[in-house]
Design a protein around this motif. Structure first.
Motif, PDB file in Angstrom:
ATOM      1  N   PRO A  82      10.426  -8.293   6.808  1.00 12.97           N
ATOM      2  CA  PRO A  82      11.691  -8.952   6.466  1.00 12.97           C
ATOM      3  C   PRO A  82      12.637  -8.129   5.595  1.00 12.97           C
ATOM      4  O   PRO A  82      13.599  -8.688   5.068  1.00 12.97           O
ATOM      5  CB  PRO A  82      11.215 -10.207   5.716  1.00 12.97           C
ATOM      6  CG  PRO A  82       9.977  -9.757   5.007  1.00 12.97           C
ATOM      7  CD  PRO A  82       9.326  -8.718   5.897  1.00 12.97           C
ATOM      8  N   HIS A  83      12.396  -6.814   5.466  1.00 15.11           N
ATOM      9  CA  HIS A  83      13.320  -5.988   4.662  1.00 15.11           C
ATOM     10  C   HIS A  83      13.168  -4.538   5.099  1.00 15.11           C
ATOM     11  O   HIS A  83      12.204  -3.866   4.718  1.00 15.11           O
ATOM     12  CB  HIS A  83      12.986  -6.146   3.168  1.00 15.11           C
ATOM     13  CG  HIS A  83      13.879  -5.382   2.235  1.00 15.11           C
ATOM     14  ND1 HIS A  83      14.326  -5.898   1.038  1.00 15.11           N
ATOM     15  CD2 HIS A  83      14.395  -4.123   2.290  1.00 15.11           C
ATOM     16  CE1 HIS A  83      15.074  -5.006   0.408  1.00 15.11           C
ATOM     17  NE2 HIS A  83      15.136  -3.907   1.155  1.00 15.11           N
ATOM     18  N   THR A  84      14.122  -4.058   5.910  1.00 12.95           N
ATOM     19  CA  THR A  84      14.153  -2.637   6.277  1.00 12.95           C
ATOM     20  C   THR A  84      15.600  -2.148   6.286  1.00 12.95           C
ATOM     21  O   THR A  84      16.532  -2.926   6.420  1.00 12.95           O
ATOM     22  CB  THR A  84      13.550  -2.334   7.668  1.00 12.95           C
ATOM     23  OG1 THR A  84      14.553  -2.502   8.680  1.00 12.95           O
ATOM     24  CG2 THR A  84      12.340  -3.207   7.995  1.00 12.95           C
ATOM     25  N   HIS A  85      15.717  -0.830   6.155  1.00 14.17           N
ATOM     26  CA  HIS A  85      17.033  -0.180   6.255  1.00 14.17           C
ATOM     27  C   HIS A  85      17.008   0.668   7.531  1.00 14.17           C
ATOM     28  O   HIS A  85      17.311   1.860   7.506  1.00 14.17           O
ATOM     29  CB  HIS A  85      17.286   0.678   5.018  1.00 14.17           C
ATOM     30  CG  HIS A  85      17.296  -0.099   3.725  1.00 14.17           C
ATOM     31  ND1 HIS A  85      18.457  -0.425   3.060  1.00 14.17           N
ATOM     32  CD2 HIS A  85      16.289  -0.637   2.971  1.00 14.17           C
ATOM     33  CE1 HIS A  85      18.164  -1.106   1.947  1.00 14.17           C
ATOM     34  NE2 HIS A  85      16.846  -1.241   1.873  1.00 14.17           N
ATOM     35  N   LEU A  86      16.610   0.051   8.634  1.00 18.28           N
ATOM     36  CA  LEU A  86      16.266   0.757   9.872  1.00 18.28           C
ATOM     37  C   LEU A  86      17.300   1.750  10.407  1.00 18.28           C
ATOM     38  O   LEU A  86      16.940   2.878  10.765  1.00 18.28           O
ATOM     39  CB  LEU A  86      15.942  -0.290  10.954  1.00 18.28           C
ATOM     40  CG  LEU A  86      15.466   0.279  12.276  1.00 18.28           C
ATOM     41  CD1 LEU A  86      13.989   0.598  12.218  1.00 18.28           C
ATOM     42  CD2 LEU A  86      15.740  -0.706  13.414  1.00 18.28           C
ATOM     43  N   LEU A 252      19.209 -10.726  -1.516  1.00 14.92           N
ATOM     44  CA  LEU A 252      19.624  -9.821  -2.600  1.00 14.92           C
ATOM     45  C   LEU A 252      18.559  -8.788  -2.888  1.00 14.92           C
ATOM     46  O   LEU A 252      17.374  -9.103  -2.898  1.00 14.92           O
ATOM     47  CB  LEU A 252      19.837 -10.610  -3.892  1.00 14.92           C
ATOM     48  CG  LEU A 252      21.272 -10.977  -4.238  1.00 14.92           C
ATOM     49  CD1 LEU A 252      21.603 -12.315  -3.610  1.00 14.92           C
ATOM     50  CD2 LEU A 252      21.413 -11.089  -5.742  1.00 14.92           C
ATOM     51  N   HIS A 253      18.988  -7.553  -3.168  1.00 17.82           N
ATOM     52  CA  HIS A 253      18.127  -6.580  -3.838  1.00 17.82           C
ATOM     53  C   HIS A 253      18.244  -6.909  -5.325  1.00 17.82           C
ATOM     54  O   HIS A 253      19.307  -6.708  -5.919  1.00 17.82           O
ATOM     55  CB  HIS A 253      18.628  -5.157  -3.614  1.00 17.82           C
ATOM     56  CG  HIS A 253      18.266  -4.559  -2.288  1.00 17.82           C
ATOM     57  ND1 HIS A 253      18.806  -4.961  -1.101  1.00 17.82           N
ATOM     58  CD2 HIS A 253      17.401  -3.546  -1.987  1.00 17.82           C
ATOM     59  CE1 HIS A 253      18.302  -4.228  -0.119  1.00 17.82           C
ATOM     60  NE2 HIS A 253      17.453  -3.371  -0.628  1.00 17.82           N
ATOM     61  N   ALA A 254      17.167  -7.386  -5.929  1.00 16.99           N
ATOM     62  CA  ALA A 254      17.268  -7.920  -7.288  1.00 16.99           C
ATOM     63  C   ALA A 254      16.170  -7.385  -8.194  1.00 16.99           C
ATOM     64  O   ALA A 254      15.010  -7.306  -7.792  1.00 16.99           O
ATOM     65  CB  ALA A 254      17.190  -9.449  -7.241  1.00 16.99           C
ATOM     66  N   THR A 327       8.235  -3.623   4.292  1.00 22.39           N
ATOM     67  CA  THR A 327       8.113  -2.177   4.078  1.00 22.39           C
ATOM     68  C   THR A 327       9.219  -1.627   3.192  1.00 22.39           C
ATOM     69  O   THR A 327       9.005  -0.690   2.437  1.00 22.39           O
ATOM     70  CB  THR A 327       8.179  -1.395   5.399  1.00 22.39           C
ATOM     71  OG1 THR A 327       9.416  -1.680   6.043  1.00 22.39           O
ATOM     72  CG2 THR A 327       6.996  -1.701   6.296  1.00 22.39           C
ATOM     73  N   ASP A 328      10.469  -2.148   3.343  1.00 22.94           N
ATOM     74  CA  ASP A 328      11.666  -1.527   2.764  1.00 22.94           C
ATOM     75  C   ASP A 328      11.986  -0.219   3.486  1.00 22.94           C
ATOM     76  O   ASP A 328      12.752   0.602   2.972  1.00 22.94           O
ATOM     77  CB  ASP A 328      11.499  -1.265   1.254  1.00 22.94           C
ATOM     78  CG  ASP A 328      12.831  -1.073   0.530  1.00 22.94           C
ATOM     79  OD1 ASP A 328      13.877  -1.316   1.150  1.00 22.94           O
ATOM     80  OD2 ASP A 328      12.820  -0.671  -0.652  1.00 22.94           O
ATOM     81  N   CYS A 329      11.435  -0.014   4.667  1.00 21.90           N
ATOM     82  CA  CYS A 329      11.593   1.245   5.417  1.00 21.90           C
ATOM     83  C   CYS A 329      12.979   1.880   5.201  1.00 21.90           C
ATOM     84  O   CYS A 329      13.994   1.348   5.638  1.00 21.90           O
ATOM     85  CB  CYS A 329      11.370   0.956   6.901  1.00 21.90           C
ATOM     86  SG  CYS A 329      11.634   2.396   7.953  1.00 21.90           S
TER      87      CYS A 329
HETATM   88 FE    FE Z   1      15.837  -2.134   0.272  1.00 26.25          FE
END
Ligand code: FE
Ligand code: NIG
Length: 437
Positions: A82-86, A252-254, A327-329
């Motif tokens: 649920p969180h990637t910068h693909l 949000l990135h928090a 992952t935050d890939c």
């Molecule tokens: Fe991120």
């Protein structure tokens, strides 16, 4: 009899991750393991879950149906990331070495590296490049058992390039078996061409980019990086208000590098998730619990940045906050596609138990994307998104680390990974074989 066109039979463990979603508190550890487990699907949906005896009694497999023998193996839902910068271009291995030699993430950013290095590479890339690079990453994700992925923009930071990133995500969703959920992150940092005019860029994001992204239907969510050196709580609120008004959900990135009030803002605005949270305060935790906002934890990023501090996962679980893992890939703080790399870190660094980590990487992750009604668990009526992993029980998913045990992946009832390789798909847009990016 229950008619089926696909069956997975005789798993050593069938890990169902029973709902309701989100799983909170002690329920996060209830994996719903069925020994000698079987699952059957028809037309992409799960129609049966149970043990071998019930399966033989109740299920009739169609003549051309597929039966997969999972003897000695573990079957679980496909991972939801649920969180990637693909959709990014370039890589930052040079910064990795600089950090090993003593540079900090901040010092690298201050001289124009970090996020801005990836912005330069991504601005230079064409949409076809982003699709090709994204497809290579999605292929890796799929081969490691991930079947649904959130994908953020945020390396364009001007209208045309943010749209390019989101259009690449849309194309990837259309051509790849993995489902993508697009998020607009125009407020990742203030790009250099705006100089000191922070207010001008916030206005650009809120009044020009968001309306255009929404008009083209290119994003389901809007995210803001709330941090020193990125955006303040007040700036984030202005942007997220505009996003809400345009029908986007919020994330949000928090509290990643410092406690800045991002968690309380996420809760107050009813955001779907607050992500990172390494520095979240007790007040922030209480606010998330009250709002039911999911804490998406990214232990890969704190590990990769060699942070002294990890998100307080045990405290969040105890407090009754829904916890998910991702992952935050991205090329700077967590260059991995594999949720299987995150599970051991969740256990070893965050103190989660393997069953909790698996639920956080499947059902609670689906919940964080608003998809828990159809994804994230192996229950009758839900989409048949699942993986067959060559380990004798679910504990091995966190314990036997650094190796890809995933052998078979099924997406919407179709076998998309077989013997660890991606199968060709209908038409000529087939998933690439390993080695063909
Ligand atoms: Fe991120
Ligand atoms: O989630 N925190 C902000 N954004 C990314 C890092 C992006 C980068 O360094 O390129 C993150 O860690």
């Amino acid at each position: 009899m229950i008619e089926a066109d696909l069956a997975v039979v005789d798993a050593a463990e069938l890990v169902t991750i029973p709902g309701p979603a989100p799983k909170i508190g002690p329920r996060l550890a209830e994996a719903g393991v069925v020994s000698r487990g079987c699952l059957a699907a028809r037309d992409g949906l799960i129609v049966f879950v149970g043990d071998e005896r019930e399966y033989r009694r109740q299920v009739h497999l169609a003549r051309h149906g597929v039966e997969i023998d999972a003897t000695g193996r573990t079957v679980l839902p496909g991972f939801v990331d649920p969180h990637t910068h693909l959709p990014f271009a370039g890589s930052r291995e040079n910064e990795f070495v600089e950090r090993l030699e003593g540079a900090t993430y901040e010092s690298i950013a201050a001289r124009g590296g970090g996020i801005l290095a990836t912005v330069r590479a991504t601005r230079q890339a064409g949409i076809d490049d982003l699709v090709r690079l994204g497809k290579g990453r999605l292929d890796i994700m799929l081969r490691h058992g991930t079947t649904t992925v959130e994908a953020k923009s945020g390396y364009g930071l001007r209208l045309e390039d943010e749209l390019k990133q989101l259009r690449a995500v849309q194309r990837l969703h259309d051509i790849h078996p993995v489902d993508l959920v697009p998020t607009f992150l125009g407020a990742h940092v203030v790009p250099p061409e705006w100089g000191d005019d922070r207010a001008g860029y916030v206005r650009e994001v809120a009044e020009r980019m968001i309306p255009e992204v929404a008009r083209e239907g290119l994003a389901r969510y809007c995210d803001v990086f709330v941090e020193r050196g990125a955006f303040t709580v007040e700036e984030a609120e202005r942007i997220l208000d505009a996003a809400s008004r345009h029908g986007l959900g919020l994330r949000l990135h928090a509290e990643q590098r410092s406690a800045g009030g991002g968690a309380r803002l996420a809760a107050r605005l009813g955001a779907a998730s607050a992500d990172h949270l390494e520095h979240v305060t007790e007040e922030g935790i209480e606010a998330l619990r009250e709002a039911g906002t999911t804490a998406v934890l990214l232990p890969g990023a704190s590990f990769f940045l060699r942070e002294a501090r990890d998100a307080p996962a045990r405290r969040l679980i105890e407090a009754g906050v829904p916890v998910a893992l991702a992952t935050d890939c991205n090329p700077g703080t967590c260059p991995t596609e594999a949720m299987t790399a995150i599970l051991p870190l969740a256990c070893l660094r965050l103190g989660m138990r393997p069953a909790e980590a698996i639920a956080a990487a499947t059902l609670n992750a689906a919940h964080a994307l608003g998809l828990a009604a159809s994804r994230g668990s192996l229950e009758v009526g839900k989409a048949a998104d699942l993986q067959v992993v060559d380990v004798p029980n679910h504990l091995h998913l966190a314990y036997h680390f650094g190796v890809n045990h995933c052998r078979t992946v099924i997406k919407d009832g179709r076998v998309v990974v077989e013997d660890g390789s991606i199968r060709g798909r209908d038409g000529n847009e087939g998933g690439a074989r390993p080695g063909t990016p």
